[in-house]
Every structure is written in structure tokens, then in C-alpha cells.
Design a protein around this motif. Structure first.
Motif, PDB file in Angstrom:
ATOM      1  N   SER A 237      23.343  42.557 -34.429  1.00  0.00           N
ATOM      2  CA  SER A 237      24.654  43.100 -34.741  1.00  0.00           C
ATOM      3  C   SER A 237      26.043  41.846 -33.758  1.00  0.00           C
ATOM      4  O   SER A 237      27.099  42.495 -33.427  1.00  0.00           O
ATOM      5  CB  SER A 237      24.870  44.459 -34.908  1.00  0.00           C
ATOM      6  OG  SER A 237      24.584  44.639 -33.412  1.00  0.00           O
TER       7      SER A 237
ATOM      8  N   ARG B 132      35.510  40.961 -29.333  1.00  0.00           N
ATOM      9  CA  ARG B 132      34.542  40.031 -29.798  1.00  0.00           C
ATOM     10  C   ARG B 132      35.732  39.708 -31.213  1.00  0.00           C
ATOM     11  O   ARG B 132      35.872  40.329 -31.748  1.00  0.00           O
ATOM     12  CB  ARG B 132      33.689  41.197 -30.464  1.00  0.00           C
ATOM     13  CG  ARG B 132      33.780  41.936 -30.721  1.00  0.00           C
ATOM     14  CD  ARG B 132      32.329  42.620 -30.557  1.00  0.00           C
ATOM     15  NE  ARG B 132      31.511  42.480 -32.153  1.00  0.00           N
ATOM     16  CZ  ARG B 132      29.869  42.648 -32.351  1.00  0.00           C
ATOM     17  NH1 ARG B 132      29.461  43.580 -31.786  1.00  0.00           N
ATOM     18  NH2 ARG B 132      29.764  41.895 -33.159  1.00  0.00           N
ATOM     19  N   GLN B 133      35.478  39.033 -32.138  1.00  0.00           N
ATOM     20  CA  GLN B 133      36.102  38.613 -33.232  1.00  0.00           C
ATOM     21  C   GLN B 133      35.741  38.171 -34.390  1.00  0.00           C
ATOM     22  O   GLN B 133      34.064  37.166 -34.072  1.00  0.00           O
ATOM     23  CB  GLN B 133      36.927  37.330 -33.354  1.00  0.00           C
ATOM     24  CG  GLN B 133      37.475  37.182 -34.831  1.00  0.00           C
ATOM     25  CD  GLN B 133      38.687  35.843 -34.188  1.00  0.00           C
ATOM     26  OE1 GLN B 133      38.421  34.819 -33.394  1.00  0.00           O
ATOM     27  NE2 GLN B 133      39.573  35.769 -34.796  1.00  0.00           N
ATOM     28  N   ASP B 134      34.765  38.638 -35.736  1.00  0.00           N
ATOM     29  CA  ASP B 134      33.784  39.025 -36.483  1.00  0.00           C
ATOM     30  C   ASP B 134      34.659  38.555 -37.286  1.00  0.00           C
ATOM     31  O   ASP B 134      35.967  38.978 -37.527  1.00  0.00           O
ATOM     32  CB  ASP B 134      32.922  40.252 -36.798  1.00  0.00           C
ATOM     33  CG  ASP B 134      32.155  40.580 -35.358  1.00  0.00           C
ATOM     34  OD1 ASP B 134      32.482  42.051 -35.035  1.00  0.00           O
ATOM     35  OD2 ASP B 134      31.949  39.346 -35.287  1.00  0.00           O
TER      36      ASP B 134
ATOM     37  N   THR C 285      25.990  39.279 -32.764  1.00  0.00           N
ATOM     38  CA  THR C 285      26.542  37.963 -33.361  1.00  0.00           C
ATOM     39  C   THR C 285      27.976  38.024 -33.395  1.00  0.00           C
ATOM     40  O   THR C 285      28.513  38.755 -34.557  1.00  0.00           O
ATOM     41  CB  THR C 285      25.761  37.636 -34.966  1.00  0.00           C
ATOM     42  OG1 THR C 285      24.982  37.346 -34.056  1.00  0.00           O
ATOM     43  CG2 THR C 285      25.747  36.048 -35.297  1.00  0.00           C
ATOM     44  N   SER C 286      28.864  37.091 -32.947  1.00  0.00           N
ATOM     45  CA  SER C 286      30.567  37.238 -33.216  1.00  0.00           C
ATOM     46  C   SER C 286      30.688  35.908 -31.937  1.00  0.00           C
ATOM     47  O   SER C 286      30.284  35.261 -31.693  1.00  0.00           O
ATOM     48  CB  SER C 286      30.745  38.721 -32.608  1.00  0.00           C
ATOM     49  OG  SER C 286      31.754  38.510 -32.671  1.00  0.00           O
TER      50      SER C 286
END
Lengths: 114, 110
Positions: free
Chosen positions: A84, A36-38, A86-87
Motif C-alpha cells: 500500500s 505521497r501521490q497516487d 507503493t507511490s
């Protein structure tokens, strides 16, 4: 060759809903990965599969499950989505040739959890 | 936790100038890799340098590795507008995993 294909490209979920992100590679690679990338951050490893039949937790596995369906396919499941999560999610694969873990990435799935 | 840390976080340069970014890491590695990510896309592998190498070139890219300081640098020479992207270092500790830094965002102005 398509390389690494991820579906869907975009998804909006409500809190508590479930969904599965699909990933397939056509390079006959043994290893596959979910990241995942935030915003403002690098990639964080969620789960990986070093070879068909094995899966292992990465840095941020909580709230996720994976299935290595066969050598080509590696899916990521969110059982009860939370805001949380969401990514942007990326799948990658690696053949490990010459002892080098060079990874090939899909285009990503942009997930919003409301 | 992330192994690599890039510096600077962001870089803005004029077309034709060189861009240099650095990566520091914490533990022993088998190799270190650099990836590029264009806006809205996945990461693309650029170059790999093994732990027993000190410098490597690929086209307009030059990578150095100093294992005693646990650091690496990526130099892009004669930059072009198409080089506008985020650049990530990734360390391979020979355990099937890569550990990525937070990236350097490079903007090349025409």
C-alpha cells in the motif's frame, strides 16, 4: 542552486524491507514537507516540519517516520514497507516569505513495494 | 481529507484555445495557489491569490477567487503544447500546510 534534491529517484522494495528517502534543500527554507501521490489523486501530506527541530503528522502518517536532521535535510523512513506504500513521494520546502506558503518541490521518488 | 476539488478532471483542447478549470474548497483560507505538474516531474508553483483579492494575472494565466462561494478558477489563454500538464489548486489556511486537490489534466492538441 539545485533547489530541492531527492534521492533515490527510483526504488523497488520487498514487503517488510525498510528504507530511507532523503531530501535536501539549499534555499535556507524553514519548512519542509513529505507528500505521497497516487494515481488520479492529488498530493497527500505525510509529515511536515515547520521549522528545524519540529515535526508534525500530516494526513497519512501511519507506516512512516521522519527526521529533520538539520535545516537543510528532512528524511522519510519506511520501517516495514507494505504494498500500500507503493507511490510517488515528493519532498517540498517553503520559506514562508510574506506569510505565503509557496512550496518548492523535488523531482520525486518512485517507490514500488512488491 | 483533501480540501480542494478541481473540475473538470480532464480537459482536451486545441492549440490556441483557452483552458478553464475550477477549484472548490471547504474552509476559510489565507490564500489559494495553483501548481502545474508535467508528466513525471514535481509540482511547480504558478500563481497565488490572497483571500482579499478577487482576480490576479500572470502572463497568460488569470486566476479568480470567490470566497463567498469558496471557489477559484484558473484560465490559461492561447494555449500551447507546452501547457499540457496536470494543474492543482492548493489552499493555505495559514497553518504551515497546503491542502491539494486531485488535479485537472490538460491536453493541448497541435
Amino acid at each position: 542552486n539545485a533547489g530541492v534534491t531527492q534521492t533515490p529517484k527510483f526504488q523497488v522494495l520487498k514487503t517488510g524491507q525498510s528504507m530511507t528517502l532523503q531530501c535536501a534543500q539549499d534555499m535556507n527554507h524553514n519548512s519542509m514537507y513529505w507528500y505521497r501521490q497516487d494515481p488520479g489523486m492529488g498530493l497527500r501530506l505525510i509529515y511536515y516540519s515547520a521549522s528545524e527541530g519540529t515535526t508534525d503528522k500530516g494526513e497519512v502518517p501511519n507506516g512512516y517516520n521522519v527526521s529533520r536532521l538539520n535545516k537543510r535535510e528532512f528524511s522519510l523512513r519506511l520501517e516495514s514497507a507494505a504494498p500500500s506504500q507503493t507511490s510517488v513521494y515528493f519532498c517540498a520546502s517553503s520559506g514562508g516569505e510574506g506569510g505565503k506558503n509557496i512550496q518548492y518541490f523535488g523531482a520525486g521518488t518512485r517507490l514500488s513495494v512488491l | 481529507s483533501q480540501q480542494g476539488e478541481e473540475d473538470p478532471q480532464a480537459l482536451s483542447i486545441q492549440e490556441g484555445e483557452n483552458a478553464t478549470m475550477n477549484c472548490s474548497y471547504k474552509t476559510s483560507i489565507n490564500n489559494l495557489q495553483w501548481y502545474r505538474q508535467n508528466s513525471g516531474r514535481g509540482l511547480v508553483h504558478l500563481i497565488l491569490i490572497r483571500s482579499n483579492e478577487r482576480e490576479k494575472h500572470s502572463g497568460r494565466l488569470r486566476v479568480t477567487l470567490d470566497t463567498s462561494k469558496k471557489s477559484s478558477s484558473l484560465l490559461i489563454t492561447a494555449s500551447r503544447a507546452a501547457d499540457t500538464a496536470s494543474y492543482f489548486c492548493a489552499t493555505d489556511a495559514n497553518d504551515y500546510k497546503l491542502s491539494f486537490g486531485a488535479g485537472t489534466t490538460v491536453t493541448v492538441r497541435a
